[in-house]
Scaffold this active site. Structure first.
Site, short mmCIF file in Angstrom:
data_model
loop_
_atom_site.label_atom_id
_atom_site.label_comp_id
_atom_site.label_asym_id
_atom_site.label_seq_id
_atom_site.Cartn_x
_atom_site.Cartn_y
_atom_site.Cartn_z
N ASP A 1 0.86 -1.18 0.00
CA ASP A 1 0.00 0.00 0.00
C ASP A 1 0.90 1.23 0.00
O ASP A 1 1.81 1.33 0.83
CB ASP A 1 -0.88 -0.02 1.25
N ILE A 2 0.68 2.17 -0.91
CA ILE A 2 1.55 3.36 -0.98
C ILE A 2 1.17 4.42 0.05
O ILE A 2 1.88 5.41 0.20
CB ILE A 2 1.58 3.98 -2.40
N GLU B 1 -12.93 2.72 -0.53
CA GLU B 1 -12.21 3.67 -1.38
C GLU B 1 -12.02 3.21 -2.82
O GLU B 1 -12.00 4.03 -3.72
CB GLU B 1 -10.85 4.01 -0.76
N HIS C 1 -10.60 -6.27 -2.07
CA HIS C 1 -9.21 -6.35 -1.62
C HIS C 1 -9.13 -6.62 -0.13
O HIS C 1 -10.03 -6.31 0.63
CB HIS C 1 -8.42 -5.10 -2.00
N HIS D 1 -6.56 -6.08 3.20
CA HIS D 1 -5.42 -5.37 3.78
C HIS D 1 -4.71 -6.31 4.74
O HIS D 1 -5.35 -6.89 5.62
CB HIS D 1 -5.88 -4.15 4.60
#
Length: 129
Positions: free
Chosen positions: A29-30, A88, A93, A95
């Site tokens: 994750d950026i 978002e 997805h 995390h």
């Protein structure tokens, strides 16, 4: 229109890839909650995780587990937490967040990492897979 995650899978947007197989993709994750915060996604673009067919859902969980085990070996943490939020980006997805305290799981606290730090983490975790 393709989601940002589909664009990452297709190489249209760069990522710090951790792992990939024919059905799933994992990358850092950026905008991480903690060092090593990783996203695991199905290559099939489906908005909500519980809208995935059962085979893809179970495959995503198995893929995420493999990534989490490798991540724990690279990042000094008490455990690797898992979260599914999905507000978002309209692409299912998971995390994976290396945790030392609950604040790292709130999505309110973010950290900054350099390009070299991202690359180092990605290379170390990837090497274990």
């Amino acid at each position: 229109m393709a989601s940002i995650f589909t664009k990452i899978i297709n190489g249209e947007i760069p990522s710090y890839k951790i792992a990939e197989d024919e059905n799933f993709y994992a990358f850092l994750d950026i905008n991480p909650n903690a060092k090593g915060h990783t996203l695991c996604i199905p290559k099939k673009e489906v908005d909500k995780i519980f809208e995935l067919d059962e085979e893809t859902y179970m495959g995503l969980m198995a893929f995420s587990r493999k990534v989490a085990v490798a991540l724990k070996k690279v990042i000094d943490c008490k455990r690797v937490g898992i979260a599914v939020v999905g507000l978002e980006v309209p692409h299912a997805h998971v995390h994976l967040i290396p945790l030392n305290h609950m604040g790292e799981m709130t999505f309110q606290q973010k950290i900054k990492l350099s390009d070299d730090e991202f690359k180092s983490i990605a290379e170390k975790v990837s090497a274990l897979l």
